[in-house]
Scaffold this motif. Sequence first.
Motif, PDB file in Angstrom:
ATOM      1  N   ILE A 199       8.472  -3.657  10.851  1.00  0.00           N
ATOM      2  CA  ILE A 199       9.097  -2.538  10.146  1.00  0.00           C
ATOM      3  C   ILE A 199      10.327  -2.998   9.383  1.00  0.00           C
ATOM      4  CG2 ILE A 199      10.206  -0.294  10.437  1.00  0.00           C
ATOM      5  CD1 ILE A 199       8.456   0.131  12.897  1.00  0.00           C
ATOM      6  N   ALA A 200      11.136  -3.868   9.999  1.00  0.00           N
ATOM      7  CA  ALA A 200      12.352  -4.345   9.344  1.00  0.00           C
ATOM      8  C   ALA A 200      12.033  -5.108   8.070  1.00  0.00           C
ATOM      9  CB  ALA A 200      13.156  -5.229  10.307  1.00  0.00           C
ATOM     10  N   ALA A 201      10.998  -5.943   8.128  1.00  0.00           N
ATOM     11  CA  ALA A 201      10.613  -6.715   6.944  1.00  0.00           C
ATOM     12  C   ALA A 201      10.125  -5.800   5.832  1.00  0.00           C
ATOM     13  CB  ALA A 201       9.526  -7.721   7.312  1.00  0.00           C
ATOM     14  N   GLN A 202       9.364  -4.763   6.180  1.00  0.00           N
ATOM     15  CA  GLN A 202       8.877  -3.825   5.179  1.00  0.00           C
ATOM     16  C   GLN A 202      10.026  -3.057   4.538  1.00  0.00           C
ATOM     17  OE1 GLN A 202       5.748  -3.656   4.005  1.00  0.00           O
ATOM     18  NE2 GLN A 202       5.337  -5.390   5.373  1.00  0.00           N
ATOM     19  N   MET A 203      11.031  -2.696   5.331  1.00  0.00           N
ATOM     20  CA  MET A 203      12.202  -2.003   4.785  1.00  0.00           C
ATOM     21  C   MET A 203      12.989  -2.920   3.852  1.00  0.00           C
ATOM     22  SD  MET A 203      12.219   1.112   5.669  1.00  0.00           S
ATOM     23  CE  MET A 203      13.897   1.494   5.138  1.00  0.00           C
ATOM     24  N   ALA A 204      13.071  -4.205   4.220  1.00  0.00           N
ATOM     25  CA  ALA A 204      13.769  -5.162   3.358  1.00  0.00           C
ATOM     26  C   ALA A 204      13.048  -5.315   2.027  1.00  0.00           C
ATOM     27  CB  ALA A 204      13.871  -6.513   4.063  1.00  0.00           C
ATOM     28  N   LEU A 205      11.705  -5.377   2.074  1.00  0.00           N
ATOM     29  CA  LEU A 205      10.931  -5.472   0.840  1.00  0.00           C
ATOM     30  C   LEU A 205      11.103  -4.227  -0.013  1.00  0.00           C
ATOM     31  CD1 LEU A 205       7.612  -7.025   2.206  1.00  0.00           C
ATOM     32  CD2 LEU A 205       9.262  -8.117   0.677  1.00  0.00           C
ATOM     33  N   LEU A 210      13.444  -1.586  -4.755  1.00  0.00           N
ATOM     34  CA  LEU A 210      14.264  -0.526  -5.333  1.00  0.00           C
ATOM     35  C   LEU A 210      15.408  -1.115  -6.155  1.00  0.00           C
ATOM     36  CD1 LEU A 210      14.497   2.038  -2.391  1.00  0.00           C
ATOM     37  CD2 LEU A 210      13.362   2.375  -4.593  1.00  0.00           C
ATOM     38  N   ARG A 211      16.000  -2.180  -5.652  1.00  0.00           N
ATOM     39  CA  ARG A 211      17.090  -2.833  -6.369  1.00  0.00           C
ATOM     40  C   ARG A 211      16.604  -3.378  -7.707  1.00  0.00           C
ATOM     41  NH1 ARG A 211      18.898  -5.247  -2.380  1.00  0.00           N
ATOM     42  NH2 ARG A 211      17.710  -7.187  -2.556  1.00  0.00           N
ATOM     43  N   GLU A 212      15.428  -4.006  -7.704  1.00  0.00           N
ATOM     44  CA  GLU A 212      14.865  -4.527  -8.954  1.00  0.00           C
ATOM     45  C   GLU A 212      14.557  -3.391  -9.923  1.00  0.00           C
ATOM     46  OE1 GLU A 212      11.478  -6.833  -7.983  1.00  0.00           O
ATOM     47  OE2 GLU A 212      12.613  -8.396  -6.930  1.00  0.00           O
ATOM     48  N   LEU A 213      14.070  -2.272  -9.396  1.00  0.00           N
ATOM     49  CA  LEU A 213      13.759  -1.118 -10.238  1.00  0.00           C
ATOM     50  C   LEU A 213      15.015  -0.575 -10.890  1.00  0.00           C
ATOM     51  CD1 LEU A 213      11.666   0.921 -11.232  1.00  0.00           C
ATOM     52  CD2 LEU A 213      12.081   2.257  -9.152  1.00  0.00           C
ATOM     53  N   HIS A 214      16.097  -0.488 -10.146  1.00  0.00           N
ATOM     54  CA  HIS A 214      17.363  -0.004 -10.694  1.00  0.00           C
ATOM     55  C   HIS A 214      17.907  -0.932 -11.760  1.00  0.00           C
ATOM     56  CE1 HIS A 214      18.092   2.492  -6.800  1.00  0.00           C
ATOM     57  NE2 HIS A 214      17.326   3.116  -7.667  1.00  0.00           N
ATOM     58  N   ILE A 215      17.740  -2.247 -11.530  1.00  0.00           N
ATOM     59  CA  ILE A 215      18.204  -3.221 -12.513  1.00  0.00           C
ATOM     60  C   ILE A 215      17.442  -3.068 -13.835  1.00  0.00           C
ATOM     61  CG2 ILE A 215      18.267  -5.684 -13.077  1.00  0.00           C
ATOM     62  CD1 ILE A 215      18.835  -6.231 -10.113  1.00  0.00           C
TER      63      ILE A 215
END
Length: 219
Positions: A199-205, A210-215
């Motif tokens: 779950i942690a890895a999926q949240m990190a991905l 989301l960060r790339e989308l905002h950029i």
Amino acid sequence: MPETSAVSCSAIPRPTLERLPRYLNYLRTRRAEGCEQTSSSAIAQDLKLTAIQVRKDLAYVGSGKPRTGHSVSELIDQLESFLGYDDAKDAVLVGAGHLGQALLAYHGFADYGLNILAAFDTDEALAGQRIHGKPIFAADRLIHLTARLGAPLGIITVPAKYAQDVCDQLVSAGVCGILNFAPVHLTVPDNVLVRNVDIAAQMALLSSSLRELHIKRDS
């Protein structure tokens, strides 16, 4: 390969195998809405796929009639049979903490042929209780009771440092498939399958995406 011949799961490309449950969920929803007939094109449009991809995927489960369409109920039956959801599989869960109890409460497992028989935990206060209708046993009874129950599947929801020991006990009890929620690599014999849910890895991905989308939006 002809579209009317079914093959085993092991012969299917992994991306296709991962899409099949998605088709099943979609078709169950459509049937609940009263839909009796559908087509590869309709499925593709609703799921944002291509009709060619859907036809190829469904060909693996032995579903033909790409031009005349599909009976929704028949296609559901084919998918459930192929994925093994029509043959209930018993499981035990190890780690009756917050995540473990959430899984015990989830009734949707029955739709996928999974029946959790019991759970085990090191917390002595939990032993002897029933949580969401499932009996909780002390961890030191794991091997004996799992073997006695004949459960072929194990679900691990313990902290990472305990996961390998729990895995070894499940293997000793005769479990041949493990769903692992602990963020650690498990070592198992060749005849035991492990599916990791990190779950942690999926949240990190997700966060990274989301960060790339905002950029992209800001550029």
